[in-house]
Scaffold this motif. Structure first.
Motif, short mmCIF file in Angstrom:
data_model
loop_
_atom_site.label_atom_id
_atom_site.label_comp_id
_atom_site.label_asym_id
_atom_site.label_seq_id
_atom_site.Cartn_x
_atom_site.Cartn_y
_atom_site.Cartn_z
N LEU A 236 -4.95 5.04 -2.99
CA LEU A 236 -5.73 3.91 -3.61
C LEU A 236 -5.32 2.51 -3.81
N ARG A 237 -3.83 2.50 -2.87
CA ARG A 237 -3.55 1.13 -2.89
C ARG A 237 -4.35 0.62 -1.32
N CYS B 111 0.93 -1.14 -0.08
CA CYS B 111 -0.24 -0.19 0.00
C CYS B 111 1.30 1.30 -0.10
N GLY C 41 -10.81 4.83 -4.33
CA GLY C 41 -9.41 4.38 -3.56
C GLY C 41 -9.10 6.37 -4.35
N ARG C 42 -9.24 5.99 -5.78
CA ARG C 42 -8.75 7.16 -6.41
C ARG C 42 -9.64 8.28 -6.38
N ILE D 158 -13.50 -4.68 -5.90
CA ILE D 158 -11.70 -4.62 -6.28
C ILE D 158 -11.79 -3.22 -6.66
N ALA D 159 -13.11 -3.35 -8.16
CA ALA D 159 -12.71 -2.21 -8.91
C ALA D 159 -13.83 -1.14 -7.92
N ARG E 102 -7.38 9.71 -2.85
CA ARG E 102 -6.04 10.00 -3.49
C ARG E 102 -6.39 11.32 -4.05
N VAL F 271 -8.01 -0.78 -2.14
CA VAL F 271 -7.45 -1.70 -2.76
C VAL F 271 -7.10 -3.24 -1.84
N SER G 10 -13.70 -0.39 -5.30
CA SER G 10 -12.54 0.05 -3.82
C SER G 10 -11.76 0.79 -4.61
N TYR G 11 -11.34 -0.28 -6.32
CA TYR G 11 -10.02 1.21 -6.81
C TYR G 11 -10.78 2.93 -6.98
#
Length: 467
Positions: free
Chosen positions: A95-96, A90, A196-197, A189-190, A200, A99, A192-193
């Motif tokens: 973002l990491r 992470c 996360g963005r 997961i998508a 970020r 995810v 969460s991406y």
């Protein structure tokens, strides 16, 4: 009348906790008690509550000793390697981190127990979210959705209940559903991406700029990239000389999440604790003993071996007493809610009303209808109530229109990502309690995303010809 009162009771509860007008414990107790009087069965309130407490007492016992057990395992350092691996992946990238939360929750969910999943996930990720000032409801929401998809494993509960209620083989229900569930997990997961963005953009990507190793220095200098622009910002230094963010070349010297020098570490007993945990989870999956008994024995053994001195044992129990009290109290309060719902017959009338109001033209599409109904029904009632009370009725209605019982059973699993955030699921209180998130805030955030995940699974099941 009971149907209206049932829906009104649930709506009142949700509105009050989401608006933070009442605490969840108070709402779970007082609102059903009030509606029990409205129904005209106030004299039976005691019986309903005792029935509800009796049915949930094993769950409360399991959660109490599971919190103690995994709390001790966290204290002694069993999960430190997992935490370091996740933090290395992470770094300090929001973002990491989001995810990573989804991936960790999905992996740990393989043991089939939501409480265990949330305890491990929050223990690993909470320090990162707090340190970087990330949204904690993102963590609880992503973890709940990932666990909800994985909760459909045959040993997770819903699949076994559906198989038992409809007299089917659990593998015949679950195995064909794997592609649709895989799509659901990929979607989480998508999602969460995407979340996360968003984090970020809000916070920026933090990279190691300067590590001040002297404990006297008050700040660690960080460079923000992205978000509202570049520039230097300062953050309080983490303890023991840890930096607030991880650089590419110094993963071990960066933010550890768990204090690597805490006095409770037991490195010499690492493999004993690992073996004990593997044996405990194996025994749980194989059902060698009831789960509450397993965690009771496991907690007692873990405390005795790792902390042989009585003062140390008392200190460890005291350290986790707040979580134990919060969760067990919430479970027993939920017992009042479920006891009144079931005892007064409101849940039966609500289910019957929903089934009776299905249009005749939807008969040949009963699998699709079952999938849609699984969202609100598994959210507003327990899995036992849905799978043993409602699902047989839906299956019978489907058979009358030529829809196979297997399709109905598979469709019934669709609502689990939303179900895992239901106020009637004890594990969700472990999640929000350990993450120090208000249940109403978690609910407001997660419901829309969890419902969307359910619909994605349903759509994938129809597309693949599974449902």
């Amino acid at each position: 009348m009971l149907t209206i009162l049932g829906f009104a009771m649930i709506a009142t509860f949700l509105v009050l906790i989401m608006l933070k007008k009442m605490s969840p414990i108070a709402a779970l107790v007082l609102i059903p008690a009030l509606f029990c009087v409205f129904v005209g069965k106030g004299a039976q309130l005691g019986d309903y509550v005792i029935d509800g407490v009796t049915s949930l007492a094993p769950t409360a016992a399991m959660l109490m000793f599971a919190i103690v057990y995994f709390g001790v395992m966290i204290d002694v350092g069993l999960f430190d390697p997992i935490v370091r691996a996740i933090l290395k992946f992470c770094k300090a990238d929001p973002l990491r981190i989001v995810v990573g939360t989804a991936l960790l929750a999905a992996i740990v969910s393989l043991d089939g127990d939501g409480s265990t999943t949330f305890m491990i996930t929050v223990s690993a990720m909470y320090p990162l979210y707090k340190r970087l000032k990330m949204s904690l409801v993102v963590m609880t929401g992503v973890a709940a959705m990932a666990n909800g998809v994985m909760n459909t494993l045959p040993w997770g509960g819903p699949t076994a209940r559906a198989a038992t209620a409809l007299k089917l083989d659990a593998s015949d229900i679950f195995v064909p559903m794997i592609p649709a569930l895989a799509v659901g997990l990929v979607f989480v997961i998508a999602l969460s991406y995407v979340l996360g963005r968003r984090e970020r953009r809000r916070l920026g990507v933090l990279t190691l700029d300067e590590v001040l190793v002297e404990e006297k220095e008050p700040e660690t200098l960080l460079v923000g990239t992205g978000g509202s622009g570049t520039g230097k910002s300062s953050a309080p230094a983490a303890g023991s000389g840890a930096a607030a963010a991880l650089g590419d070349d110094e993963p071990e010297d960066g933010f550890q999440g768990l204090d690597p020098h805490r006095a409770t570490l037991r490195p010499r007993l690492y493999w004993f604790n690992a073996l004990l945990t593997v044996v405990l989870l194996t025994a749980m999956i194989m059902e060698w003993l009831p789960i509450p008994v397993l965690f009771l024995l496991g907690a007692a053994l873990a405390l005795t071996v790792n902390f042989p001195h009585m003062p140390d044992q008392k200190a460890r129990i005291g350290a986790h007493a707040e979580n134990v009290l919060n969760v067990s109290g919430m479970v027993f309060a939920a017992a009042v809610f479920t006891g009144v719902l079931q005892g007064t017959g409101m849940v039966d009338h609500m289910a019957r009303w929903l089934v009776d109001n299905i249009p005749d033209g939807m008969g040949p599409h009963m699998a699709f209808v079952t999938g849609l109904l699984s969202l609100p029904l598994t959210y507003f009632m327990s899995n036992d109530g849905f799978y043993f009370g409602v699902l047989p009725v839906l299956a019978e209605a489907g058979q009358a229109h030529g829809v196979s019982t297997l399709e109905i059973a598979r469709a019934s699993l669709v609502g689990q990502p939303l179900h895992m955030s239901s106020p009637l699921v004890p594990a969700v209180y472990v999640l929000v309690g350990m993450a120090k998130v208000e249940f109403g805030d978690h609910t407001r955030f997660v419901v829309k995303w969890a419902a969307l995940t359910c619909l994605v699974i349903l759509g994938a099941g129809i597309l693949f010809g599974i449902i």
